[in-house]
Write a protein that holds these residues in place. Structure first.
Motif, short mmCIF file in Angstrom:
data_model
loop_
_atom_site.label_atom_id
_atom_site.label_comp_id
_atom_site.label_asym_id
_atom_site.label_seq_id
_atom_site.Cartn_x
_atom_site.Cartn_y
_atom_site.Cartn_z
N VAL A 130 0.84 -1.21 0.00
CA VAL A 130 0.00 0.00 0.00
C VAL A 130 0.87 1.25 0.00
CG1 VAL A 130 -1.64 1.35 1.37
CG2 VAL A 130 -1.98 -1.11 1.10
N LEU A 131 1.93 1.26 0.80
CA LEU A 131 2.82 2.42 0.84
C LEU A 131 3.52 2.62 -0.50
CD1 LEU A 131 4.40 2.01 4.40
CD2 LEU A 131 2.68 3.68 3.66
N ARG A 132 3.90 1.53 -1.16
CA ARG A 132 4.52 1.65 -2.48
C ARG A 132 3.54 2.18 -3.51
NH1 ARG A 132 6.46 -4.24 -3.15
NH2 ARG A 132 6.20 -3.68 -5.34
N ALA A 133 2.27 1.78 -3.38
CA ALA A 133 1.25 2.18 -4.35
C ALA A 133 0.62 3.53 -4.01
CB ALA A 133 0.16 1.11 -4.43
N TRP A 134 0.92 4.06 -2.82
CA TRP A 134 0.22 5.25 -2.36
C TRP A 134 0.32 6.45 -3.30
CZ3 TRP A 134 -3.76 6.60 0.03
CH2 TRP A 134 -3.95 7.92 0.43
N PRO A 135 1.47 6.73 -3.94
CA PRO A 135 1.52 7.90 -4.83
C PRO A 135 0.45 7.87 -5.92
CG PRO A 135 3.73 7.16 -4.35
CD PRO A 135 2.82 6.13 -3.78
N VAL B 140 -14.24 3.84 -18.07
CA VAL B 140 -13.81 4.56 -19.26
C VAL B 140 -12.37 5.07 -19.10
CG1 VAL B 140 -16.15 5.21 -19.93
CG2 VAL B 140 -14.85 6.72 -18.41
N ALA B 141 -11.62 4.38 -18.24
CA ALA B 141 -10.19 4.64 -18.06
C ALA B 141 -9.89 6.02 -17.49
CB ALA B 141 -9.43 4.45 -19.37
N MET B 142 -10.84 6.61 -16.77
CA MET B 142 -10.53 7.84 -16.06
C MET B 142 -9.71 7.47 -14.83
SD MET B 142 -13.00 10.84 -14.57
CE MET B 142 -13.39 11.44 -16.20
N PRO B 143 -8.58 8.11 -14.61
CA PRO B 143 -7.68 7.69 -13.52
C PRO B 143 -8.14 8.13 -12.15
CG PRO B 143 -6.73 9.56 -14.66
CD PRO B 143 -7.98 9.19 -15.42
N GLU B 144 -9.38 7.74 -11.78
CA GLU B 144 -9.84 8.05 -10.43
C GLU B 144 -9.36 6.95 -9.48
OE1 GLU B 144 -12.75 5.90 -9.19
OE2 GLU B 144 -11.79 4.85 -10.82
N LEU B 145 -9.84 6.97 -8.25
CA LEU B 145 -9.28 6.13 -7.19
C LEU B 145 -9.35 4.64 -7.51
CD1 LEU B 145 -8.03 5.86 -4.40
CD2 LEU B 145 -10.32 6.06 -3.42
N LEU B 146 -10.52 4.15 -7.92
CA LEU B 146 -10.66 2.72 -8.19
C LEU B 146 -9.80 2.29 -9.37
CD1 LEU B 146 -11.97 0.03 -7.54
CD2 LEU B 146 -13.89 0.67 -9.02
N PHE B 147 -9.74 3.11 -10.41
CA PHE B 147 -8.91 2.77 -11.58
C PHE B 147 -7.45 2.66 -11.19
CE2 PHE B 147 -6.24 3.99 -15.17
CZ PHE B 147 -6.72 3.16 -16.17
N GLN B 148 -6.96 3.61 -10.40
CA GLN B 148 -5.56 3.58 -9.97
C GLN B 148 -5.30 2.38 -9.06
OE1 GLN B 148 -3.96 5.28 -11.94
NE2 GLN B 148 -3.51 7.33 -11.21
N ALA B 149 -6.28 2.05 -8.21
CA ALA B 149 -6.10 0.89 -7.34
C ALA B 149 -6.01 -0.39 -8.15
CB ALA B 149 -7.25 0.81 -6.34
N ARG B 150 -6.82 -0.49 -9.19
CA ARG B 150 -6.77 -1.67 -10.06
C ARG B 150 -5.45 -1.73 -10.83
NH1 ARG B 150 -12.20 -1.42 -13.39
NH2 ARG B 150 -11.25 -3.21 -14.42
N GLN B 151 -4.94 -0.57 -11.23
CA GLN B 151 -3.64 -0.54 -11.90
C GLN B 151 -2.55 -1.03 -10.96
OE1 GLN B 151 -4.71 -0.27 -15.14
NE2 GLN B 151 -2.93 1.04 -15.49
N ALA B 152 -2.59 -0.56 -9.71
CA ALA B 152 -1.60 -0.99 -8.72
C ALA B 152 -1.73 -2.49 -8.45
CB ALA B 152 -1.77 -0.19 -7.44
N GLN B 153 -2.95 -2.98 -8.41
CA GLN B 153 -3.15 -4.41 -8.19
C GLN B 153 -2.57 -5.24 -9.33
OE1 GLN B 153 -7.17 -5.75 -8.58
NE2 GLN B 153 -6.88 -7.57 -7.31
N SER B 154 -2.73 -4.76 -10.57
CA SER B 154 -2.22 -5.51 -11.72
C SER B 154 -0.70 -5.55 -11.74
CB SER B 154 -2.75 -4.88 -13.02
OG SER B 154 -2.21 -3.58 -13.22
N ALA C 175 -7.17 -0.61 0.22
CA ALA C 175 -6.81 0.77 0.60
C ALA C 175 -7.77 1.77 -0.03
CB ALA C 175 -5.37 1.07 0.18
N ALA C 176 -8.15 1.51 -1.30
CA ALA C 176 -9.12 2.39 -1.96
C ALA C 176 -10.47 2.35 -1.25
CB ALA C 176 -9.28 1.98 -3.42
N ALA C 177 -10.89 1.15 -0.84
CA ALA C 177 -12.15 1.02 -0.11
C ALA C 177 -12.11 1.80 1.21
CB ALA C 177 -12.46 -0.45 0.14
N LEU C 178 -10.97 1.72 1.90
CA LEU C 178 -10.82 2.45 3.16
C LEU C 178 -10.85 3.97 2.91
CD1 LEU C 178 -8.10 0.31 4.98
CD2 LEU C 178 -10.54 0.51 5.57
#
Length: 224
Positions: A15-20, A173-187, A197-200
């Motif tokens: 989570v800390l690595r993905a936080w930015p 639609v690939a807008m880089p909001e919170l859930l999109f970025q969290a999914r990118q970090a997960q991948s 972390a996004a849910a929290l």
């Protein structure tokens, strides 16, 4: 088994690595909310005011409009605007598609809430304001609308809460909001901790609104 769960869903190091990128996504979510909520409220107020028209030529199309966009799932509407309109030569882009989809969908819901609020204000309030010398538009904006909003404030707050949660649909639609970025970090990390972390983050943002809504509902019940 507990260690595996913590490692895959509650991994603080990841989570800390993905936080930015999660922070950038959170900023986009807040910005998106700051845009779509006022848009929905403006659309809703226009619908509520037009619904007071005595002309069936105004009220009937407005009722069809409202029912249509309340019935359509917002995800379907968003995908149509983003992926369908380009075939007609209209490319709104992610921001335009999301803003228009939320304007149409949430405006219809806000419109029904605000219409109920306007109907709850006794006609005598407008008459009294006119007797004091106010013009019709002044009486409406200074006397009727404030009372209408106060009467349906819990419903407006509840609607706004749902609108903020619905902003997560923008990830489709690939807008880089919170859930999109969290999914990118997960991948990238092959770990679900960024999603948690996004849910929290959503919880931290929305919990005060939920508590406010509960207090408004309790006050409304006590005032009956």
């Amino acid at each position: 088994m507990l260690e595996d769960f913590v490692d895959n869903f509650l991994n603080l190091e990841i989570v800390l690595r993905a936080w930015p990128i999660l922070a950038r996504g959170l900023g986009q979510t807040l910005l998106l909310s700051a845009v779509v909520v006022p848009l929905g409220l403006l659309g809703g107020m226009a619908i509520a005011l037009l619904s007071r028209s005595r002309s069936p030529w105004v009220r009937l199309p407005l009722a069809v409009w409202t029912d249509t966009f309340r019935s359509l799932p917002p995800l379907v509407l968003l995908i149509f605007l983003y992926a369908g309109l380009p075939f007609m030569g209209i490319d709104l882009g992610p921001w335009g598609a999301v803003a228009l989809a939320f304007f149409l969908n949430t405006g219809a819901y806000y419109g029904e809430v605000l219409r109920a609020g306007l109907d709850s204000v006794p006609p005598g309030q407008m008459e009294a304001a006119r007797a004091l010398g106010l013009r019709p538009w002044q009486a409406l904006w200074l006397v009727v609308i404030p009372q209408a909003v106060r009467n349906v404030l819990p419903d407006l707050v509840s609607n706004t809460l749902e609108v903020v949660k619905l902003t997560s649909l923008a990830s489709v639609v690939a807008m880089p909001e919170l859930l999109f970025q969290a999914r990118q970090a997960q991948s990238v990390t092959y770990n679900a901790s960024p999603i948690v972390a996004a849910a929290l983050a959503y919880f931290v943002i929305l919990w005060p609104v939920v508590r406010l809504l509960s207090r408004l509902e309790n006050k409304a019940i006590a005032g009956r």
